[in-house]
Design an enzyme around this catalytic site. Structure first.
Site, PDB file in Angstrom:
ATOM      1  N   SER A 118      45.787  44.919  41.618  1.00 43.48           N
ATOM      2  CA  SER A 118      46.598  45.708  41.455  1.00 43.48           C
ATOM      3  C   SER A 118      47.049  46.199  42.525  1.00 43.48           C
ATOM      4  O   SER A 118      46.841  46.178  44.300  1.00 43.48           O
ATOM      5  CB  SER A 118      45.104  47.788  41.453  1.00 43.48           C
TER       6      SER A 118
HETATM    7  N1  SAH Z   1      39.014  43.726  41.455  1.00 45.95           N
HETATM    8  C1  SAH Z   1      40.322  42.514  41.699  1.00 45.95           C
HETATM    9  C2  SAH Z   1      41.436  43.211  40.547  1.00 45.95           C
HETATM   10  C3  SAH Z   1      41.232  41.634  39.691  1.00 45.95           C
HETATM   11  S1  SAH Z   1      42.241  41.627  38.315  1.00 45.95           S
HETATM   12  C4  SAH Z   1      41.182  42.379  43.191  1.00 45.95           C
HETATM   13  O1  SAH Z   1      40.625  43.371  44.170  1.00 45.95           O
HETATM   14  O2  SAH Z   1      41.648  41.584  43.594  1.00 45.95           O
HETATM   15  C5  SAH Z   1      40.860  41.951  37.533  1.00 45.95           C
HETATM   16  C6  SAH Z   1      39.785  40.324  37.122  1.00 45.95           C
HETATM   17  O3  SAH Z   1      38.718  40.624  35.681  1.00 45.95           O
HETATM   18  C7  SAH Z   1      39.932  39.030  36.756  1.00 45.95           C
HETATM   19  O4  SAH Z   1      39.617  38.373  37.772  1.00 45.95           O
HETATM   20  C8  SAH Z   1      39.397  38.758  35.792  1.00 45.95           C
HETATM   21  O5  SAH Z   1      39.286  37.750  35.791  1.00 45.95           O
HETATM   22  C9  SAH Z   1      38.480  39.474  35.618  1.00 45.95           C
HETATM   23  N2  SAH Z   1      37.710  39.686  34.169  1.00 45.95           N
HETATM   24  C10 SAH Z   1      38.590  40.499  33.169  1.00 45.95           C
HETATM   25  N3  SAH Z   1      37.606  40.178  31.846  1.00 45.95           N
HETATM   26  C11 SAH Z   1      36.884  40.010  32.872  1.00 45.95           C
HETATM   27  C12 SAH Z   1      34.836  40.742  31.728  1.00 45.95           C
HETATM   28  N4  SAH Z   1      34.553  40.850  30.844  1.00 45.95           N
HETATM   29  N5  SAH Z   1      34.073  40.344  32.954  1.00 45.95           N
HETATM   30  C13 SAH Z   1      34.424  39.915  34.499  1.00 45.95           C
HETATM   31  N6  SAH Z   1      35.542  40.280  34.612  1.00 45.95           N
HETATM   32  C14 SAH Z   1      36.236  40.163  33.894  1.00 45.95           C
END
Ligand code: SAH
Length: 210
Positions: free
Chosen positions: A63
């Site tokens: 983000s």
């Molecule tokens: N907080 C992260 C943002 C990553 S984008 C950062 O600082 O980079 C969101 C992430 O959520 C992705 O990596 C995706 O693989 C993960 N995601 C999606 N569904 C999920 C679930 N059910 N459980 C765990 N992770 C999940």
């Protein structure tokens, strides 16, 4: 760009966030402490301190800094609080929250094994003590509650899954993008003994929860 250039760009970003957002100093100094350029792919390092989302591989994104700051602030946590993150991604958001709550207090679940492994290695190398688990956030750390707060960095369908809300103590917060109509809203839940209070914090765009 060398380290000094990155540090200068980061200070400028924090200054802009301070003017623009209504968030507390602990959140701003956390953003000011975390080297975002270490979390993004080499090809995007030059824009690491621009206030926008960046690709982190596997079709996922980290983000924009203002969104990380806003969500971190909405958690309402302080040093010593324990926080549960769903969606480790590159580990940046977890590092920012760790700056606020202190080492060992962030527990993060990531469903893509390669992202989890890279984030774990990166957080280790940078000295962030975050516990990363591979798996679905609905199931990870089921043995670690109660948490003082939880947040999702992927958009929940309609509502935050009960399995996640149930892991937060009464009085604690859950911050999450939630699908609504054709879009997504950022919501903050305050957990009560007999349910949750819900606040809306505006329209957002996140990758979907899987
Ligand atoms: N907080 C992260 C943002 C990553 S984008 C950062 O600082 O980079 C969101 C992430 O959520 C992705 O990596 C995706 O693989 C993960 N995601 C999606 N569904 C999920 C679930 N059910 N459980 C765990 N992770 C999940």
């Amino acid at each position: 760009m060398n380290d000094a250039d990155h540090a200068a760009a980061r200070r400028e970003l924090v200054g802009a966030l301070r003017r623009r957002l209504d968030v507390g100093e602990p959140t701003l100094s956390a953003v000011g402490a975390v080297p975002r350029h270490e979390f993004v792919p080499e090809s995007h390092r030059g824009s690491a301190y621009a206030d926008r989302p960046l690709p982190i591989g596997r079709d996922q994104t980290v983000s924009a800094p203002h969104m990380v700051a806003t969500m971190t602030d909405l958690l309402g946590v302080e040093r010593g609080d324990r926080v549960f993150e769903v969606g480790t991604g590159c580990g940046y958001h977890a590092a920012v929250v760790t700056e606020v709550v202190g080492p060992g207090n962030v527990f993060s679940a990531e469903r893509v094994p390669e992202l989890a492994a890279d984030a774990r290695a990166r957080l280790d190398r940078l000295g962030y003590d975050v516990t990363v688990a591979v798996g679905d956030g609905r199931e990870a750390f089921a043995d670690r509650p109660p948490f003082d707060a939880a947040y999702l960095t992927c958009a929940a369908p309609e509502a935050v899954p009960d399995a996640i809300v149930d892991r937060v103590r009464p009085g604690g917060r859950v911050v999450a993008p939630v699908r609504e109509g054709g879009g997504q809203r950022l919501v903050r839940l305050t957990v009560r003994e007999d349910g949750v209070d819900r606040e809306d914090h505006g329209g957002v765009r996140f990758v979907p929860m899987r």
